[in-house]
Motif scaffolding. Structure first.
Motif, short mmCIF file in Angstrom:
data_model
loop_
_atom_site.label_atom_id
_atom_site.label_comp_id
_atom_site.label_asym_id
_atom_site.label_seq_id
_atom_site.Cartn_x
_atom_site.Cartn_y
_atom_site.Cartn_z
N ARG A 7 0.83 -1.21 0.00
CA ARG A 7 0.00 0.00 0.00
C ARG A 7 0.86 1.25 0.00
N LEU A 8 1.96 1.24 0.77
CA LEU A 8 2.86 2.39 0.81
C LEU A 8 3.53 2.60 -0.55
N ILE A 9 3.90 1.52 -1.22
CA ILE A 9 4.52 1.63 -2.54
C ILE A 9 3.53 2.18 -3.56
N ASP A 10 2.33 1.64 -3.57
CA ASP A 10 1.31 2.08 -4.54
C ASP A 10 0.93 3.54 -4.33
N PHE B 94 -2.15 -1.83 9.19
CA PHE B 94 -3.38 -1.06 8.99
C PHE B 94 -4.33 -1.71 7.98
N GLU B 95 -4.12 -2.99 7.71
CA GLU B 95 -5.07 -3.69 6.84
C GLU B 95 -6.45 -3.75 7.48
N GLY B 96 -6.47 -4.06 8.79
CA GLY B 96 -7.75 -4.12 9.50
C GLY B 96 -8.43 -2.78 9.53
N LEU B 97 -7.67 -1.72 9.76
CA LEU B 97 -8.23 -0.37 9.81
C LEU B 97 -8.87 -0.01 8.47
N GLU B 98 -8.16 -0.27 7.38
CA GLU B 98 -8.68 0.10 6.07
C GLU B 98 -9.86 -0.76 5.66
N SER B 99 -9.94 -1.98 6.17
CA SER B 99 -11.09 -2.82 5.87
C SER B 99 -12.32 -2.39 6.65
N ALA B 100 -12.10 -1.65 7.75
CA ALA B 100 -13.22 -1.22 8.60
C ALA B 100 -13.60 0.23 8.37
N SER B 101 -12.88 0.94 7.51
CA SER B 101 -13.16 2.36 7.29
C SER B 101 -12.75 2.76 5.89
N ASP B 102 -13.01 4.00 5.54
CA ASP B 102 -12.63 4.51 4.23
C ASP B 102 -11.35 5.35 4.31
N ILE B 103 -10.59 5.19 5.37
CA ILE B 103 -9.36 5.96 5.56
C ILE B 103 -8.22 5.32 4.77
N ASN B 104 -7.54 6.15 3.99
CA ASN B 104 -6.35 5.72 3.25
C ASN B 104 -5.13 6.05 4.11
N VAL B 105 -4.66 5.05 4.84
CA VAL B 105 -3.60 5.29 5.83
C VAL B 105 -2.29 5.72 5.16
#
Length: 328
Positions: free
Chosen positions: A26-29, A278-289
């Motif tokens: 995710r950081l690379i993309d 932060f995979e769990g966080l992003e799966s539970a919200s629309d936040i792009n960490v």
């Protein structure tokens, strides 16, 4: 927008990333979208030469490389002495590191980090350091059973066990003593109200940007998403925000995952993570960490333009307000 250069320190380099390395990918993309040049390196790709010629004191694959604007270590509890030495040298050369080697080393030691938090009057579970032979009566009087048994260094729920009763605890201690009596083990009171569930608060730059509840769906006592726990968004109350931001500030963490335990109507700080998933966080919200991280870094480094999104505007406004208050 100015090009920013960064390095990510991970156990695998960019040619060896495994599918489960969600955060690295995710950081690379996201870096491509943010006009940020990011490279991923393993710690063993670095060599240190300590001398007065700073620009030549770090080599990558035995060759001199131009230094980046920032470094994001993603080793967590697996951070070795060598990795810390590399990070300290980078810090000495003026590279911004998220997080600093001192804070990484601090939170890696779960007992020491609890000592620091307790000294600052934050609510933490009652904790004991094991010495062999273990005085089981003392454990029962002070912590009771069930009791949580932890290794001093671990992540994603590894090295954490629950001894449900005295007999189970005796067997576990005998096993550890027989295999490695010099093992660094701590024991913590079991917070019954939080059995099988907890909160993860993601903090960045002194702010709590997201919170989600983790629940063990299989009846176990650990709720880590990486171990199959379910996640759902959770409201950031003033108490949750205060506990998470205070913990991050006390431990000097630019970025952190703060784990909170439910304690009836309040919470206790379970631990802090310097390399939070932060995979769990992003799966539970629309936040792009990843986007939040890069926007924070642009502000922190002073390398940004007007087109960096809502978070940047918020951070700039907060910085300006703090500056105003400091001059009053």
């Amino acid at each position: 927008m100015k090009v920013v250069k960064g390095w990510i320190i991970y156990r695998d380099d960019a040619t060896q990333l495994r599918p489960e390395a969600y955060e690295i990918n995710r950081l690379i993309d996201q870096a491509k979208q943010e006009n940020i040049d990011v490279e991923v390196f393993r710690p063993d790709q670095f060599d240190l030469i300590v001398n007065r010629e700073d620009e030549r004191s770090i080599l990558v694959n035995s060759e001199k490389r131009s230094l980046p604007d920032f470094v994001i270590p993603r080793m967590g509890a697996g951070t070795t002495y060598f990795t810390l030495a590399v990070l300290r040298q980078m810090e000495r050369l003026g590279i911004h590191i998220v997080n600093s080697p001192e804070s990484i080393e601090l939170v890696k030691d779960k007992l020491y980090s609890h000592q620091v938090l307790a000294r600052n009057n934050l609510p933490v579970p009652k904790t004991m350091l094991v010495k062999f032979p273990v005085n089981i009566d003392l454990v029962e009087r002070n912590l009771g059973f069930p009791v949580v048994v932890k290794t001093l260094s671990g992540s994603q729920g590894s090295g954490v066990f629950l001894a449900e009763n005295r007999r189970t605890f005796e067997d576990l201690m005998q096993l550890i003593e027989a295999t490695n009596k010099n093992a660094n083990i701590i024991m913590q009171e079991f917070v019954k109200a939080s059995r099988g569930m907890d909160l993860r608060v993601f903090t960045l730059g002194g702010r709590a940007i997201a919170c989600f509840k983790r629940t063990n769906t299989q009846g176990g006592f650990k709720a880590n998403f990486s171990a199959g726990g379910s996640v759902e968004p959770f409201e950031i109350t003033p108490e949750i925000e205060w506990l998470a931001t205070q913990t991050s500030n006390i431990l000097n963490l630019d970025m952190a995952g703060i784990d909170l335990l439910f304690d009836k109507d309040h919470f206790k700080v379970c631990e802090a993570n310097s390399s939070p998933g932060f995979e769990g966080l992003e799966s539970a919200s629309d936040i792009n960490v990843s986007k939040e991280i890069y926007h924070y870094l642009r502000v922190r480094l002073g390398k940004f333009s007007g087109n960096t999104g809502l978070t940047l505007k918020k951070n700039t406004a907060v910085a300006n307000e703090n500056k105003k208050l400091s001059t009053e």
